[in-house]
Write a protein that holds these residues in place. Structure first.
Motif, PDB file in Angstrom:
ATOM      1  N   ARG B  82       0.690  -1.274  -0.025  1.00  0.00           N
ATOM      2  CA  ARG B  82      -0.107  -0.067   0.109  1.00  0.00           C
ATOM      3  C   ARG B  82       1.000   1.109   0.145  1.00  0.00           C
ATOM      4  N   ALA B 129      -8.290   0.636  -4.116  1.00  0.00           N
ATOM      5  CA  ALA B 129      -8.409   0.691  -2.784  1.00  0.00           C
ATOM      6  C   ALA B 129      -7.414  -0.215  -2.051  1.00  0.00           C
ATOM      7  N   VAL B 132      -3.375   1.616  -1.866  1.00  0.00           N
ATOM      8  CA  VAL B 132      -3.380   2.803  -0.944  1.00  0.00           C
ATOM      9  C   VAL B 132      -3.883   2.817   0.503  1.00  0.00           C
ATOM     10  N   GLU B 133      -3.431   3.742   1.310  1.00  0.00           N
ATOM     11  CA  GLU B 133      -3.958   4.089   2.569  1.00  0.00           C
ATOM     12  C   GLU B 133      -3.880   5.355   2.583  1.00  0.00           C
TER      13      GLU B 133
END
Lengths: 151, 151
Positions: B82, B129, B132-133
DNA sequence: GAGTATTTGTACGTATGTATC
DNA sequence: GGATACATACGTACAAATACT
């Protein structure tokens, strides 16, 4: 061997039907909350089997566009009011699909992702993705909190 | 009449199988990137039809747990690294499932939601989704930008 | 409320196509 | 090329919830 796939494929029939139905939904042919044509009717319209129609509608459910219950006709999902959630400073957000177990336990419809906000202290808040809009405020900080409703 | 449904139902067979397989995946029986048992094998193991097995596996795909290609065995999805995305002040975030059209165009796997970040000027950035964070920074502001990678 | 028709859900079977190994 | 594995598409039957008369 690493043979790269260059071929252009004709999409599967159920994909085509899903695309067509999606376009109709977007166009407003079946307004939100209103029933869609029954599966039997779609079979006749497109001259395909029940399996194929069901797979097409299934795609739309997976996208969160359509909801269906046993016994009742499938309907175009009404788009819920989104609450605005303020994201606190230093908190992190991730998004994922719920497991089926979670879906049943929390009564979540198909095609609705979860939003998880973890604040600095490690506390996690979970929201239904179609019900919230996450705001990074201009001004003050604070934990992720629901503060207001918007259209 | 509003007759509330109190009955407890036995979950459908394909739900039970999905639950069992999910538990095995979580337990690490089929490590990420490794093949799952073939559908034919699952048919024999649970003494059910191919349809039922496929519906079970389908649930796991919808949850983003499993990926499958034609010709190759289904595998437990590796969880991508992420990236951390910083959310700018005054920007809004929403999350939804991609349409199948988007999935094919952008080569998105099933069960992966989209994260849309709209900044004050209206510019929208879209992220996968599971890659990533989203971080609301303690310090400075700025548009949603990828700044660093984390495990 | 009762009975019936409609509609989706579940589960089975079969055949063929197509990509991968 | 052959074997394997998943994808697509047809069919059937019955169950269960809903909607209608």
């Amino acid at each position: 061997m690493s043979r790269v796939n260059v071929q252009r494929h004709v999409p599967a029939v159920y994909h085509q039907i899903a695309d067509f139905l999606r376009a109709e939904i977007v166009r407003g042919t079946y307004p939100a909350g209103q029933p869609m044509p029954s599966e039997r009717e779609l079979c006749e319209r497109y001259t395909v089997s029940l399996t194929t129609v069901r797979r097409a509608v299934n795609i739309l459910r997976e996208e969160g566009l359509v909801t269906s219950r046993r016994g009742a006709p499938s309907t175009v999902r009404e788009r819920p009011i989104r609450s605005t959630v303020v994201m606190g400073r230093g908190s992190k957000l991730t998004c994922r699909m719920p497991t089926t177990t979670e879906r049943f336990a929390m009564n979540i419809e198909r095609g609705v992702p979860l939003v998880e906000v973890r604040d600095k202290s490690g506390r996690v808040e979970v929201f239904l993705a179609d019900r919230v809009e996450i705001l990074n405020p201009e001004g003050l900080a604070g934990a992720a909190t629901r503060i207001m409703d918007v259209a």
